[in-house]
Design a protein around this motif. Structure first.
Motif, short mmCIF file in Angstrom:
data_model
loop_
_atom_site.label_atom_id
_atom_site.label_comp_id
_atom_site.label_asym_id
_atom_site.label_seq_id
_atom_site.Cartn_x
_atom_site.Cartn_y
_atom_site.Cartn_z
N TRP A 192 0.92 -1.24 0.02
CA TRP A 192 -0.02 0.02 -0.03
C TRP A 192 0.98 1.09 0.06
CZ3 TRP A 192 -0.84 3.84 3.98
CH2 TRP A 192 -1.98 4.52 3.86
N GLU A 193 1.91 1.37 0.74
CA GLU A 193 2.78 2.38 0.75
C GLU A 193 3.44 2.56 -0.44
OE1 GLU A 193 5.27 3.56 3.88
OE2 GLU A 193 4.19 2.23 5.42
N LEU A 194 4.11 1.31 -1.02
CA LEU A 194 4.80 1.81 -2.34
C LEU A 194 3.86 1.98 -3.52
CD1 LEU A 194 7.13 -1.31 -2.03
CD2 LEU A 194 7.83 0.87 -1.58
N LEU A 195 2.47 1.65 -3.33
CA LEU A 195 1.78 1.91 -4.30
C LEU A 195 1.39 3.58 -4.21
CD1 LEU A 195 0.22 0.36 -6.49
CD2 LEU A 195 -1.73 0.17 -4.88
N ASN A 196 1.12 4.11 -3.18
CA ASN A 196 0.95 5.49 -2.88
C ASN A 196 1.99 6.10 -3.30
OD1 ASN A 196 -1.71 6.05 -1.64
ND2 ASN A 196 -1.23 4.53 -0.17
N GLU A 197 3.25 5.77 -3.13
CA GLU A 197 4.48 6.56 -3.33
C GLU A 197 4.91 6.10 -4.90
OE1 GLU A 197 6.28 8.21 -0.94
OE2 GLU A 197 7.51 9.04 -2.59
N GLY A 198 4.22 5.30 -5.71
CA GLY A 198 4.41 5.17 -7.07
C GLY A 198 5.79 4.22 -7.32
N ILE A 199 6.12 3.26 -6.44
CA ILE A 199 7.36 2.71 -6.49
C ILE A 199 6.94 1.38 -7.01
CG2 ILE A 199 9.32 1.61 -5.27
CD1 ILE A 199 9.20 3.99 -3.27
N ASP A 200 7.56 0.91 -8.25
CA ASP A 200 7.53 -0.60 -8.99
C ASP A 200 7.68 -1.45 -7.76
OD1 ASP A 200 6.68 -2.27 -10.85
OD2 ASP A 200 8.66 -2.02 -11.79
N HIS A 201 6.59 -2.51 -7.88
CA HIS A 201 6.92 -3.66 -6.72
C HIS A 201 5.94 -4.73 -7.14
CE1 HIS A 201 3.26 -1.50 -5.39
NE2 HIS A 201 2.99 -2.68 -4.73
N ALA A 202 6.22 -6.05 -6.55
CA ALA A 202 5.36 -7.14 -6.36
C ALA A 202 5.33 -7.81 -5.22
CB ALA A 202 5.95 -7.86 -7.68
N ILE A 203 4.54 -8.41 -5.00
CA ILE A 203 4.21 -9.14 -3.67
C ILE A 203 4.70 -10.50 -4.04
CG2 ILE A 203 2.87 -9.99 -2.00
CD1 ILE A 203 1.06 -7.30 -2.68
N ILE A 204 5.56 -11.08 -3.27
CA ILE A 204 5.84 -12.32 -3.27
C ILE A 204 5.55 -13.43 -2.06
CG2 ILE A 204 7.64 -12.15 -4.89
CD1 ILE A 204 9.96 -12.51 -2.82
N ALA A 205 5.29 -14.44 -2.23
CA ALA A 205 4.97 -15.55 -1.21
C ALA A 205 6.35 -15.37 -0.35
CB ALA A 205 4.66 -16.79 -1.65
N ASP A 206 6.20 -15.47 0.92
CA ASP A 206 7.39 -15.60 1.79
C ASP A 206 8.44 -16.47 1.44
OD1 ASP A 206 6.82 -13.46 3.65
OD2 ASP A 206 5.49 -14.94 5.09
#
Ligand code: MRU
Length: 333
Positions: A192-206
């Motif tokens: 949520w924070e990275l999205l709000n900041e506009g930083i490219d990311h992907a969630i990965i399983a632990d």
């Protein structure tokens, strides 16, 4: 932090005090719902820390300071208030540091003292960002675990502060966000924070981090910390230890970002760090529904301890330090 709310785009902290009320962003509801909670008593603050309405070591520190301020304003016994707040969560050093700081200021205006403490955390996190941002080059792929962002630190973040500043300086990079079972602070809050900041990311399983590291697709890892012992062993969200071991195995630099208030110089090593055990339900239930056999039980340590030998560097507001180089930090608060 930049936040999109139903009022539009706002710049908010995770916690603030206005008059007799402390307001916190409800971290249990994000990202589904953006909601704030007003806290009016020290007892309510203790409850909000225990049930993780507010969470993350430096934010818990600010919450503890504000809790003491509420007790002071209400004329409550400060020693009792301190005891109640210290009984909420055992691992994060910032909570104990903040309560003791407020006790040392008894006689002063604790509302002002707590406000100053929260402001200081924000400037320390910004400084952590400035010291850490040069590590991040254009095209880097960074791994982070749990949420060590603005929500966890009043503003900016510890692990996320270097990313925020590198991004604001125009560098493009990518973040792997560990989902962070069982409470999913990565998948819910960091994303949520990275999205709000506009930083490219992907969630990965632990359990996917090793896969990407072994393929040479992670350039560095940055995590936060809840308590750092004198020798550099540190506690952070459960799962950090295995990420650090994998990083060493695969030659990935592994950084820990934290303010000096997270260092516990009374501990010679990480073996003295108390690890919080939380409810079995956090493991057994997913979205409020039981997913495991009715008679199976669960174990739920909230943190683990990573030995100092796995840490490339500690990014603090005072600059970058290697384990064993902390002597100058002992003197600062
Ligand atoms: O149980 P939590 O969500 O409070 O745990 C948070 C973490 O482990 C963070 O990584 C840590 O507090 C560092 S926050 C800057």
């Amino acid at each position: 932090m930049r936040v999109r709310t139903n009022r539009g785009r706002e710049d908010l902290r995770a916690i603030w005090m206005d008059g007799a009320v402390v307001t916190v962003i409800d971290q249990r509801e994000l990202p589904r719902k953006f909601k704030t909670v007003d806290i009016k008593t020290c007892a309510e603050m203790a409850e909000a820390i225990s049930d993780m309405t507010v969470r993350g070591a430096p934010t818990i520190g600010a919450a503890a300071a504000y809790g003491m301020a509420l007790a002071w304003k209400a004329g409550e016994d400060l020693d009792k208030a301190a005891k109640a707040i210290k009984a909420t969560r055992p691992t994060a050093h910032d909570l104990f540091y903040a309560v003791d700081l407020m006790l040392s200021k008894r006689g002063d205006d604790l509302v002002k003292a707590a406000g100053a403490y929260a402001d200081e955390i924000v400037s320390k996190c910004k400084a952590i960002g400035e010291h850490g941002a040069p590590l991040i080059k254009g095209g880097h792929r960074i791994l982070t675990h749990c949420n060590a962002g603005a929500l966890a630190t009043v503003d900016f973040g510890t692990a996320l502060a270097p990313m925020r500043l590198a991004h604001r300086a125009g560098r493009k990079f990518f973040v792997y966000v560990d989902e962070t079972r069982p409470r999913l602070q990565g998948a819910k809050l960091t994303a949520w924070e990275l999205l709000n900041e506009g930083i490219d990311h992907a969630i990965i399983a632990d359990n996917a981090a090793g896969h990407y590291m072994s393929r040479g697709e992670v350039d560095l890892a940055i995590v936060g910390a809840d308590r750092i012992a004198s020798n550099g062993d540190f506690a952070n969200k459960i799962g950090t230890y295995e990420k650090a071991v994998l990083a060493k195995e695969n030659g990935v630099p592994f950084y820990v970002a934290a303010p000096v208030s997270t260092f516990d110089f009374t501990l010679t090593s990480g073996s003295g760090i108390v690890i919080e055990d939380r409810s079995q339900d956090e493991v057994l239930l997913v979205n409020g529904r039981r997913v495991s056999p009715e008679h199976s039980k669960a174990l739920n340590p909230a943190f683990d301890v990573t030995p100092a030998r796995y840490v490339t560097g500690f990014i603090t507001e005072k600059g970058m330090f290697k384990p064993g180089e902390f002597s100058s930090l002992r003197k600062v608060g």
